[in-house]
Motif scaffolding. Structure first.
Motif, short mmCIF file in Angstrom:
data_model
loop_
_atom_site.label_atom_id
_atom_site.label_comp_id
_atom_site.label_asym_id
_atom_site.label_seq_id
_atom_site.Cartn_x
_atom_site.Cartn_y
_atom_site.Cartn_z
N ILE A 105 0.86 -1.18 0.00
CA ILE A 105 0.00 0.00 0.00
C ILE A 105 0.90 1.23 0.00
O ILE A 105 2.03 1.18 0.48
CB ILE A 105 -0.95 -0.01 1.22
CG1 ILE A 105 -2.09 0.99 1.04
CG2 ILE A 105 -0.19 0.23 2.52
CD1 ILE A 105 -3.25 0.76 2.00
N PRO A 121 -2.94 -0.41 -3.71
CA PRO A 121 -3.89 0.61 -3.24
C PRO A 121 -3.15 1.90 -2.86
O PRO A 121 -2.08 1.85 -2.24
CB PRO A 121 -4.53 -0.03 -2.00
CG PRO A 121 -4.22 -1.49 -2.09
CD PRO A 121 -2.93 -1.59 -2.83
N ILE A 170 -3.56 5.62 -0.90
CA ILE A 170 -4.34 6.48 -0.01
C ILE A 170 -3.70 7.86 0.00
O ILE A 170 -2.53 8.02 0.36
CB ILE A 170 -4.39 5.91 1.42
CG1 ILE A 170 -5.07 4.55 1.44
CG2 ILE A 170 -5.13 6.88 2.35
CD1 ILE A 170 -5.19 3.93 2.82
N ALA A 218 -7.47 5.03 -3.89
CA ALA A 218 -8.54 4.19 -3.35
C ALA A 218 -9.26 4.90 -2.22
O ALA A 218 -10.41 4.57 -1.91
CB ALA A 218 -7.96 2.87 -2.85
N ASP A 219 -8.58 5.89 -1.59
CA ASP A 219 -9.16 6.55 -0.42
C ASP A 219 -8.32 7.80 -0.15
O ASP A 219 -7.30 8.05 -0.81
CB ASP A 219 -9.12 5.62 0.78
CG ASP A 219 -10.19 5.95 1.83
OD1 ASP A 219 -10.75 7.07 1.76
OD2 ASP A 219 -10.43 5.10 2.70
N ARG A 267 -7.98 2.92 7.91
CA ARG A 267 -8.24 2.96 6.46
C ARG A 267 -7.34 1.96 5.74
O ARG A 267 -7.77 1.29 4.80
CB ARG A 267 -7.97 4.37 5.94
CG ARG A 267 -8.85 5.47 6.52
CD ARG A 267 -10.28 5.40 5.95
NE ARG A 267 -11.08 6.52 6.45
CZ ARG A 267 -11.23 7.67 5.81
NH1 ARG A 267 -10.61 7.87 4.66
NH2 ARG A 267 -12.00 8.62 6.31
N HIS A 318 -8.28 -1.43 3.02
CA HIS A 318 -7.81 -1.58 1.64
C HIS A 318 -6.81 -2.72 1.48
O HIS A 318 -6.74 -3.35 0.42
CB HIS A 318 -7.23 -0.25 1.15
CG HIS A 318 -8.25 0.84 1.07
ND1 HIS A 318 -9.25 0.84 0.12
CD2 HIS A 318 -8.48 1.93 1.85
CE1 HIS A 318 -10.03 1.90 0.31
NE2 HIS A 318 -9.58 2.57 1.35
N ALA A 362 -9.00 -5.81 1.17
CA ALA A 362 -9.62 -5.88 -0.16
C ALA A 362 -8.59 -6.29 -1.22
O ALA A 362 -8.89 -7.10 -2.11
CB ALA A 362 -10.24 -4.53 -0.52
N ALA A 363 -7.37 -5.72 -1.13
CA ALA A 363 -6.33 -6.06 -2.10
C ALA A 363 -5.92 -7.52 -1.98
O ALA A 363 -5.68 -8.20 -2.98
CB ALA A 363 -5.12 -5.15 -1.89
#
Length: 329
Positions: free
Chosen positions: A61, A90, A92, A112-113, A127, A131, A134-135
């Motif tokens: 991430i 992802p 952020i 993604a956010d 947060r 993610h 989900a990833a």
């Protein structure tokens, strides 16, 4: 500059986080919070450095500042998403820009956010967890589909409302092109769409025995099976997973030719006789006239020592089942 830290609490599968910010205080705050939580932390103070670090470290991430001198966070995000090796990571955004247009720009760039400054480490951690999970699930699905390919299976994700292919493995694409060359590439082939439209997807028995569809092309058969996962909850607008597999009797035809001392074409003709095809149908399949098929068949009768199609088919079928006990018409 801060360097990657490996906390004593992290295991061998510690998730990797890349923080991109040109403000040392922001880096230090997040670095310490993530390190204490067991993450492997990498840092970069510019967009250019972040691109190099992302390619090298392959983080799970990325936390990136939206406003930086030189390459800003929006451009960095676009470049990361445009590079296959980093496209699935992802992103952020961390931003002090709270106008709707800036937040929309962050999402359009591939974010993604986002979290707003001043940074609250607990919020960032929460947060991130969403993610990262989900990833991991998405990556697990990709790995499962690749494993299906490796074992001769292929899979496609289909939108039920219009039959559009939302996702397909490389093997699935190859099989669809081979068996349905005239069909539009972005849609499930028309015969398969028609079959799928007739399936009562909510039926519980499908969880025990998924419905199947089979398409024949010469000695090759391409089967489609609805994956049972979640079928009882599907709606018309949802997507479903189809698992495909191609089977070929080419090896059986070759073995039958060797056993009966037939030419390759004679073995093909005998195979289709066993399948119940008449001379006209066999000619269409093999690209020959019915008269040519009849001549091949006469030579087959002579080599097998029989006089009728029924006798030839029975002898060949018996031999096929000896060669391959699981073979079915």
């Amino acid at each position: 500059m801060l360097t990657p830290t490996f906390s004593g609490t992290e295991g061998p599968r510690s998730e990797r986080v890349l923080i991109v910010d040109d403000v040392p205080d922001n880096l230090a705050l997040l670095h310490d919070a993530l390190d204490e939580s067991g993450y492997t932390v990498f840092v970069a103070t510019s967009g250019e450095a972040a691109l190099a670090r992302a390619r090298q470290a392959q983080p799970d991430i990325v936390l990136l500042d939206a406003v930086m001198p030189g390459m800003d966070g929006f451009e960095l995000a676009r470049r990361l998403k445009a590079t296959p090796a980093t496209a699935g990571i992802p992103l952020i955004f961390m931003t002090g820009l709270t106008e709707t247009e800036h937040l929309v720009a962050a999402l359009e760039a591939g974010g993604a956010d986002y979290v707003t400054k001043p940074i609250k480490p607990k919020e960032v951690l929460a947060r991130m967890q969403v993610h990262l999970r989900a990833a991991a699930q998405a990556q697990g699905a990709v790995q499962t589909r690749r494993a299906l390919d490796a074992f001769g299976y292929a899979s496609v994700t289909v939108r039920l409302s219009d039959g559009r292919l939302m996702w397909q493995t490389p093997l699935a694409r190859e099989l669809l092109q081979r068996h349905f060359p005239a069909e539009p590439g972005g849609l499930l082939p028309a015969p398969v769409r028609a079959w799928l439209a007739q399936q009562p997807l909510r039926a519980q028995e499908h969880l025990r025995e998924p419905p199947r569809f089979q398409h024949e092309q010469g000695a090759r058969r391409l089967s489609f099976a609805l994956h049972p996962s979640g079928l009882e909850n599907l709606d018309e607008g949802d997507e479903c997973l189809l698992v495909m597999r191609e089977q070929s009797d080419a090896a059986l035809i070759e073995a039958m030719g060797l056993n009966f001392r037939l030419t390759a074409r004679e073995a093909e003709v005998l195979y289709w006789v066993v399948k119940g095809k008449i001379n006209r149908d066999i000619g269409d399949i093999l690209g020959a006239s019915p008269a040519t098929v009849k001549k091949h068949l006469e030579r087959v009768f002579a080599k097998l020592g029989v006089e009728t199609r029924t006798s030839a088919a029975a002898m060949a079928l018996n031999r096929l089942r000896q060669l391959h006990p699981q073979w079915e018409l």
